[in-house]
Design an enzyme around this catalytic site. Structure first.
Site, PDB file in Angstrom:
ATOM      1  N   LEU A 150      20.595  23.687   2.324  1.00 59.81           N
ATOM      2  CA  LEU A 150      19.688  24.208   1.315  1.00 59.81           C
ATOM      3  C   LEU A 150      18.344  23.514   1.501  1.00 59.81           C
ATOM      4  O   LEU A 150      18.244  22.499   2.180  1.00 59.81           O
ATOM      5  CB  LEU A 150      20.232  23.942  -0.088  1.00 59.81           C
ATOM      6  CG  LEU A 150      21.589  24.574  -0.420  1.00 59.81           C
ATOM      7  CD1 LEU A 150      22.073  24.092  -1.778  1.00 59.81           C
ATOM      8  CD2 LEU A 150      21.499  26.089  -0.392  1.00 59.81           C
ATOM      9  N   SER A 151      17.311  24.044   0.876  1.00 60.06           N
ATOM     10  CA  SER A 151      16.009  23.412   1.056  1.00 60.06           C
ATOM     11  C   SER A 151      15.995  21.996   0.484  1.00 60.06           C
ATOM     12  O   SER A 151      15.200  21.166   0.915  1.00 60.06           O
ATOM     13  CB  SER A 151      14.900  24.263   0.425  1.00 60.06           C
ATOM     14  OG  SER A 151      15.140  24.473  -0.939  1.00 60.06           O
ATOM     15  N   GLU A 152      16.897  21.690  -0.443  1.00 60.43           N
ATOM     16  CA  GLU A 152      16.908  20.351  -1.020  1.00 60.43           C
ATOM     17  C   GLU A 152      18.303  19.977  -1.509  1.00 60.43           C
ATOM     18  O   GLU A 152      19.009  20.797  -2.101  1.00 60.43           O
ATOM     19  CB  GLU A 152      15.954  20.280  -2.210  1.00 60.43           C
ATOM     20  CG  GLU A 152      15.220  18.987  -2.330  1.00 60.43           C
ATOM     21  CD  GLU A 152      14.060  18.923  -1.366  1.00 60.43           C
ATOM     22  OE1 GLU A 152      13.872  17.856  -0.755  1.00 60.43           O
ATOM     23  OE2 GLU A 152      13.327  19.909  -1.237  1.00 60.43           O
ATOM     24  N   THR A 153      18.695  18.724  -1.248  1.00 60.07           N
ATOM     25  CA  THR A 153      19.846  18.112  -1.899  1.00 60.07           C
ATOM     26  C   THR A 153      19.338  16.880  -2.628  1.00 60.07           C
ATOM     27  O   THR A 153      18.696  16.013  -2.029  1.00 60.07           O
ATOM     28  CB  THR A 153      20.938  17.718  -0.894  1.00 60.07           C
ATOM     29  OG1 THR A 153      21.436  18.902  -0.246  1.00 60.07           O
ATOM     30  CG2 THR A 153      22.102  17.036  -1.597  1.00 60.07           C
TER      31      THR A 153
END
Length: 259
Positions: free
Chosen positions: A42-45
């Site tokens: 995902l674009s961010e964790t």
């Protein structure tokens, strides 16, 4: 380790920007957090740990740790309000960008973020070649902000993603004045191994200061015109930006990982 998958700046699943959120007693190694971010893809964790009355918060993209992320902060606050801090009205995160406070405002979560200082830079032929349309203005903070004449230029843009890393800035944002909204935008993040961020909160720490000054109004309704799409309710407060949006839970997973 539990991992919550939240769609941020969304009113229902499959909208907005998905973020993974891990609420921990202590941080694992940076190497493991980076591997989890790459695996989640995902674009961010986001990884958060309770720190006194506040929470410490870190954000990892598939391409590395980043200093500021809006949608994953919104997603983390949503998880904490829903499962861990059910009676709280606000949560403060200690981050690489300083303290960030999130407050419940009805159905919205309102975040207090720093605004990036923008410096006007020349519009170049490379911008036109790579983005496919020539900007009418260009500005640089942490990220590059390219301004276009029409919202259709932004919505229909098909940039050359193989070359977008040639442009300045950590991320590259494109924006125009909207018809239904004050602004429309898209955010490209190839330097962080993300082709396009569906809804970029930190990008609006560039976009909102620009449009608030240009339109001479402190409150901006901003629309990220990605395929998933998302709406941000924004307000300038001096050198700070308030970003508000809603979030929904998509899933809860158990991660079977060891150091």
């Amino acid at each position: 380790m539990k991992c919550y998958h939240v769609d941020a700046f969304a009113e229902k699943p499959f909208e907005g920007n998905p973020a993974a959120v891990c609420v921990l007693d202590k941080y694992p190694s940076d190497e493991l957090m980076q591997k989890i971010a790459i695996e989640n893809n995902l674009s961010e964790t986001a990884f958060t740990v309770k720190e006194g009355e506040n929470y410490h918060l870190r954000w990892f993209t598939p391409g590395g740790e980043i200093d500021l992320c809006g949608h994953a902060t919104l997603g983390t606050a949503y998880v904490l309000f829903t499962f861990f801090e059910k009676e709280a009205e606000s949560i403060t995160f200690n981050t690489m960008s300083g303290p960030l406070t999130v407050v419940r405002k009805g159905d919205l979560l309102e975040m207090d973020f720093p605004a990036y200082e923008l410096k006007e830079v020349p519009v170049t032929n490379a911008m036109e070649e790579i983005l496919g349309v020539r900007p009418i203005e260009a500005w640089l903070g942490r990220d590059l902000l390219c301004v276009f004449e029409k919202e259709a230029d932004v919505i229909n843009m098909a940039p050359d993603h193989s070359r977008i890393t040639e442009l300045d800035g950590l991320l590259q944002h494109v924006t125009a004045k909207g018809t239904k909204y004050d602004s429309v935008s898209r955010s490209f993040c190839s330097k962080l191994a993300i082709t396009e961020d569906p809804v970029c909160g930190s990008g609006h720490c560039h976009i909102v200061p620009f449009w608030a000054k240009k339109l001479e109004k402190p409150e901006i309704i901003a629309r990220q015109a990605s395929k998933r799409g998302g709406t941000l309710h924004c307000r300038m407060n001096g050198d700070r930006v308030t970003l508000a949006g809603s979030a929904v839970l998509y899933s809860i997973a158990e991660l079977y990982v060891e150091e």
